[in-house]
Design a protein around this motif. Structure first.
Motif, PDB file in Angstrom:
ATOM      1  N   TRP A 164       3.110   4.638  -4.076  1.00  0.00           N
ATOM      2  CA  TRP A 164       2.033   4.724  -3.085  1.00  0.00           C
ATOM      3  C   TRP A 164       1.175   5.960  -3.326  1.00  0.00           C
ATOM      4  CZ3 TRP A 164       0.361   1.722   1.035  1.00  0.00           C
ATOM      5  CH2 TRP A 164      -0.412   2.344   2.001  1.00  0.00           C
ATOM      6  N   VAL A 165       1.806   7.089  -3.587  1.00  0.00           N
ATOM      7  CA  VAL A 165       1.082   8.353  -3.715  1.00  0.00           C
ATOM      8  C   VAL A 165       0.519   8.555  -5.124  1.00  0.00           C
ATOM      9  CG1 VAL A 165       1.326  10.874  -3.628  1.00  0.00           C
ATOM     10  CG2 VAL A 165       2.400   9.461  -1.872  1.00  0.00           C
ATOM     11  N   LEU A 166       1.373   8.406  -6.141  1.00  0.00           N
ATOM     12  CA  LEU A 166       0.969   8.751  -7.501  1.00  0.00           C
ATOM     13  C   LEU A 166       0.185   7.645  -8.196  1.00  0.00           C
ATOM     14  CD1 LEU A 166       4.257  10.482  -8.736  1.00  0.00           C
ATOM     15  CD2 LEU A 166       2.208  11.554  -7.776  1.00  0.00           C
ATOM     16  N   ALA A 233       5.329  -5.926   1.676  1.00  0.00           N
ATOM     17  CA  ALA A 233       6.668  -5.721   1.121  1.00  0.00           C
ATOM     18  C   ALA A 233       6.590  -5.702  -0.396  1.00  0.00           C
ATOM     19  CB  ALA A 233       7.616  -6.821   1.589  1.00  0.00           C
ATOM     20  N   VAL A 234       7.323  -4.765  -0.990  1.00  0.00           N
ATOM     21  CA  VAL A 234       7.487  -4.704  -2.441  1.00  0.00           C
ATOM     22  C   VAL A 234       8.924  -5.071  -2.731  1.00  0.00           C
ATOM     23  CG1 VAL A 234       7.478  -3.191  -4.465  1.00  0.00           C
ATOM     24  CG2 VAL A 234       5.706  -2.961  -2.712  1.00  0.00           C
ATOM     25  N   MET A 235       9.133  -6.003  -3.645  1.00  0.00           N
ATOM     26  CA  MET A 235      10.471  -6.530  -3.899  1.00  0.00           C
ATOM     27  C   MET A 235      11.078  -5.948  -5.161  1.00  0.00           C
ATOM     28  SD  MET A 235      10.070 -10.512  -2.806  1.00  0.00           S
ATOM     29  CE  MET A 235       9.497 -10.941  -1.159  1.00  0.00           C
ATOM     30  N   VAL A 245       0.458  -2.108  -7.395  1.00  0.00           N
ATOM     31  CA  VAL A 245      -0.541  -1.172  -6.883  1.00  0.00           C
ATOM     32  C   VAL A 245      -1.691  -1.930  -6.223  1.00  0.00           C
ATOM     33  CG1 VAL A 245      -2.227   0.601  -7.525  1.00  0.00           C
ATOM     34  CG2 VAL A 245       0.073   0.621  -8.541  1.00  0.00           C
ATOM     35  N   ARG A 246      -2.106  -3.027  -6.819  1.00  0.00           N
ATOM     36  CA  ARG A 246      -3.197  -3.823  -6.241  1.00  0.00           C
ATOM     37  C   ARG A 246      -2.803  -4.360  -4.875  1.00  0.00           C
ATOM     38  NH1 ARG A 246      -3.633  -7.154 -10.003  1.00  0.00           N
ATOM     39  NH2 ARG A 246      -2.480  -8.908  -9.107  1.00  0.00           N
ATOM     40  N   ARG A 247      -1.559  -4.826  -4.709  1.00  0.00           N
ATOM     41  CA  ARG A 247      -1.111  -5.349  -3.426  1.00  0.00           C
ATOM     42  C   ARG A 247      -1.110  -4.249  -2.363  1.00  0.00           C
ATOM     43  NH1 ARG A 247       3.933  -6.825  -3.169  1.00  0.00           N
ATOM     44  NH2 ARG A 247       3.563  -8.118  -1.333  1.00  0.00           N
ATOM     45  N   ARG A 252      -3.960  -1.909   2.384  1.00  0.00           N
ATOM     46  CA  ARG A 252      -4.642  -0.805   3.066  1.00  0.00           C
ATOM     47  C   ARG A 252      -6.076  -1.187   3.418  1.00  0.00           C
ATOM     48  NH1 ARG A 252      -6.308   5.073   2.378  1.00  0.00           N
ATOM     49  NH2 ARG A 252      -4.989   6.154   3.902  1.00  0.00           N
ATOM     50  N   ARG A 253      -6.711  -1.980   2.586  1.00  0.00           N
ATOM     51  CA  ARG A 253      -8.073  -2.426   2.896  1.00  0.00           C
ATOM     52  C   ARG A 253      -8.083  -3.391   4.087  1.00  0.00           C
ATOM     53  NH1 ARG A 253      -9.054  -2.252  -2.824  1.00  0.00           N
ATOM     54  NH2 ARG A 253      -8.336  -4.408  -3.045  1.00  0.00           N
TER      55      ARG A 253
END
Length: 300
Positions: A164-166, A233-235, A245-247, A252-253
């Protein structure tokens, strides 16, 4: 070693790794395991045994199962003895493991998981690392301190936070932050919470494939969405891919970005709520309260 004792037990490996040297100390992941670190299993990602890190030994027979380091800056305050085993202190052990980590993500996981069991605070390790001179890996350890959290419940949650951050480039989220409705009822505790946008992010590992767990996950997701939180959710197996990253960016959009005054959710806890999101707050708990309030955290 008695014949009935399994040689593959991690604690047994740690004991056997200590050389017959009066100055030798177990350090790194092995010392943290000995101190009660739930997530320090002594295994690589592939499941192979990690060598046990030993420092301070002047003369010792080299073995593949032991990783020897000679660091002359060990001080008396860095030493401890727990259940008869000489080890470096928790802060010194975390600092060592971070400096010799294979990546920035791995270094952050060390600190997060030591904080999970309240062995150290982030500030304790930051101060220790800040006072260290120009030694191997100090720059890496300092970077990791800046990214650490005291409220991550698993290595994969830390991994997701760093994606999420990097990778996605977003501000640091809140970790395992309880979310309430305006009446003070608990809605849920997402792995990550983007408080600004209103996004609840979850890591779904293999345990989430169980039918009962899937129903709980579904109910949680519906509860978040019904209160205006975007959920993603990330699996397990998704990895640090462009698709992941796109998801995250798309979630967030889609988020509502509502001002706090109009939200149907809040992170302000009701007066009766006991916070457990920091090492300091958990250290202050009685044994009974620890058993009552922390049983939901399950180290794998």
């Amino acid at each position: 070693m008695p014949a009935h004792v399994r040689g593959d037990l991690v604690e047994q490996r740690i004991v056997e790794a200590l050389p017959a040297s009066p100055d030798a100390l177990i350090t790194g992941w092995a010392a943290l395991r000995w101190l009660g670190g739930s997530w320090f299993h002594g295994l690589t990602a592939a499941g192979d045994p990690l060598p046990v890190p030993v420092t301070g030994a002047k003369t010792v027979r080299r073995r593949a199962s032991v990783a020897l380091t000679k660091e002359s800056w060990l001080q008396p305050a860095h030493r401890a003895e727990v259940d008869g085993l000489p080890i470096t202190t928790a802060v010194r052990s975390v600092h060592f493991a971070m400096r010799y980590a294979t990546s920035l993500v791995a270094a952050v996981i060390v600190l997060d998981m030591a904080a999970y069991d309240d062995l150290v605070t982030v500030e304790e390790v930051r101060a220790f690392t800040g006072s260290a001179g120009p030694r191997t890996g100090v720059a890496l350890a300092r970077q990791a301190c800046a990214l650490a959290s005291e409220s991550s419940w698993s290595p994969m949650e830390t991994w997701l936070r760093l994606v999420w951050v990097l990778d996605a480039g977003f501000p640091p989220p809140l970790c395992n932050q309880p979310v309430f409705d305006p009446s003070g009822r608990l809605i849920g505790t997402p792995d990550l919470l983007d408080h600004e946008a209103g996004v609840a992010v979850e890591y779904d590992g293999p345990v989430h494939l169980d039918a009962r767990q899937r129903r709980r996950d579904r109910d949680r997701e519906e509860a978040f969405r019904s209160h205006g939180l975007e959920h993603v959710a990330v699996m397990a197996g998704d990895g640090r891919s462009e698709a992941t990253v796109r998801r995250l960016r798309e979630a967030r959009r889609r988020a509502r970005w509502e001002p706090a005054a109009t939200r149907a959710w809040t992170i302000t806890a009701p007066p009766w709520w006991t916070s457990t999101t920091s090492v300091e707050s958990r250290r202050a708990l009685s044994d009974a309260d620890r058993a009552r309030l922390l049983t939901y955290r399950r180290a794998g």
